[in-house]
Write an enzyme that holds these catalytic residues in place. Sequence first.
Site, PDB file in Angstrom:
ATOM      1  CE  LYS A  31      -4.546   1.021   1.908  1.00  0.00           C
ATOM      2  NZ  LYS A  31      -5.358   0.543   0.783  1.00  0.00           N
TER       3      LYS A  31
HETATM    4  C1  PLP Z   1      -6.418  -0.296   0.447  1.00  0.00           C
HETATM    5  C2  PLP Z   1      -6.654  -0.963  -0.869  1.00  0.00           C
HETATM    6  C3  PLP Z   1      -7.662  -1.922  -1.069  1.00  0.00           C
HETATM    7  C4  PLP Z   1      -8.678  -2.282  -0.021  1.00  0.00           C
HETATM    8  O1  PLP Z   1      -8.124  -2.738   1.162  1.00  0.00           O
HETATM    9  P1  PLP Z   1      -8.967  -2.687   2.520  1.00  0.00           P
HETATM   10  O2  PLP Z   1      -8.040  -3.211   3.538  1.00  0.00           O
HETATM   11  O3  PLP Z   1     -10.149  -3.567   2.311  1.00  0.00           O
HETATM   12  O4  PLP Z   1      -9.354  -1.272   2.728  1.00  0.00           O
HETATM   13  C5  PLP Z   1      -7.737  -2.523  -2.307  1.00  0.00           C
HETATM   14  N1  PLP Z   1      -6.906  -2.202  -3.305  1.00  0.00           N
HETATM   15  C6  PLP Z   1      -5.946  -1.269  -3.154  1.00  0.00           C
HETATM   16  C7  PLP Z   1      -5.060  -0.965  -4.306  1.00  0.00           C
HETATM   17  C8  PLP Z   1      -5.780  -0.627  -1.938  1.00  0.00           C
HETATM   18  O5  PLP Z   1      -4.826   0.295  -1.807  1.00  0.00           O
END
Ligand code: PLP
Length: 365
Positions: free
Chosen positions: A205
């Site tokens: 992330k």
């Molecule tokens: C944060 C994110 C998600 C969703 O993750 P959650 O933990 O469910 O909020 C999905 N795809 C990407 C690219 C992300 O950055």
Amino acid sequence: MATSATTEITFEHMSHPAPVPAAKREEILENPGFGTNFTDHMVSIDWTEGRGWHDAVIGPRAPIALDPATAVLHYAQEIFEGLKAYKHGDGSVALFRPEANAARFNQSAQRLAMPEMPEALFIESIRQIVKADRDWIPAGDGASLYLRPFMFASEAFLGVRPAKQYKYLVIASPAGNYFKSGAPAVSIWVSDYTRAAPGGTGAAKCGGNYAASLVPQAEAIERGHDQVVFLDAAEHKWIEELGGMNLYFVFSDGSLVTPSLTGTILPGITRDSILALARDEGLTVREERYSLDQWRADAQSGKLVETFACGTAAVVTPVGKVAGREVDFTIGSGGPGQLTQKLKNRLVAIQRGEAPDPHGWVMKV
Ligand SMILES: *Cc1c(COP(=O)(O)O)cnc(C)c1O
């Protein structure tokens, strides 16, 4: 992974000289929107090579001064998380699976050559800001306090190597119901761009992934769609995810498919929670590759009845229409599907303390 049961770091508390007046805050909380209003406080913790994590502070939210040579501004060494605090009916405040965010934060840190943070310290930082800004949690349907922990390379240095200094911050933003009257189905555009390549940073992330998704997302909007969906980089065939949400496909026999975590897909905590909830319901859920061609064929034959996207911000969003350079099809009736709504309600009820929590996901602050 570096974890510790207790945090040896104590937080210095700096009281805010001039918090937002209560009347103004109440006005904001009536219609908070998303990501535009912020609370009074923030958490700040520094990391220095040889010293580790130090100088943990919960204090007034304020601008940060950066040297123009600060590494993050040049080479984008930055990662973040997103989670929510909910006000329960009994007045208590709860987080949803913060330890999963802590673990994922460290996985992202590893990929971006950044220091890991003890999970207990990550969770404590979240608790600190939620306690300090408790009055900023909106009550009401779908409302929450969105928490944004992030870390960046704060060393002033232009050489290309992992920085020797990092700053970790947590800010908070009250969030209203993403969609006022239930989520409408969205229309998505199949991008010719790719989001993540094998061996790249797709599972981390990091802000850089988002920077690269802005042109594809703008293209989707320009063509009259709401969101963009990315295919795999190698074959441009397999469905991966949206810019910031994972996908689920629902079939007429009641089974579900979600793309497997191949390393190019972000492992969503909402995705993982829905996997567990669907299995609790006795549904068959397969984690496997699913192609765009198959998606279209199954939607047209009626074998596929629903598709939804999921992530912390909007929870669950039904997908009604799909279009791309070579495809254009509708899913089901084009509106929100039944199982989509059911799974969303199950998840939201646990998050809001309105249903039993069999997996131990809710953490009271
Ligand atoms: C944060 C994110 C998600 C969703 O993750 P959650 O933990 O469910 O909020 C999905 N795809 C990407 C690219 C992300 O950055």
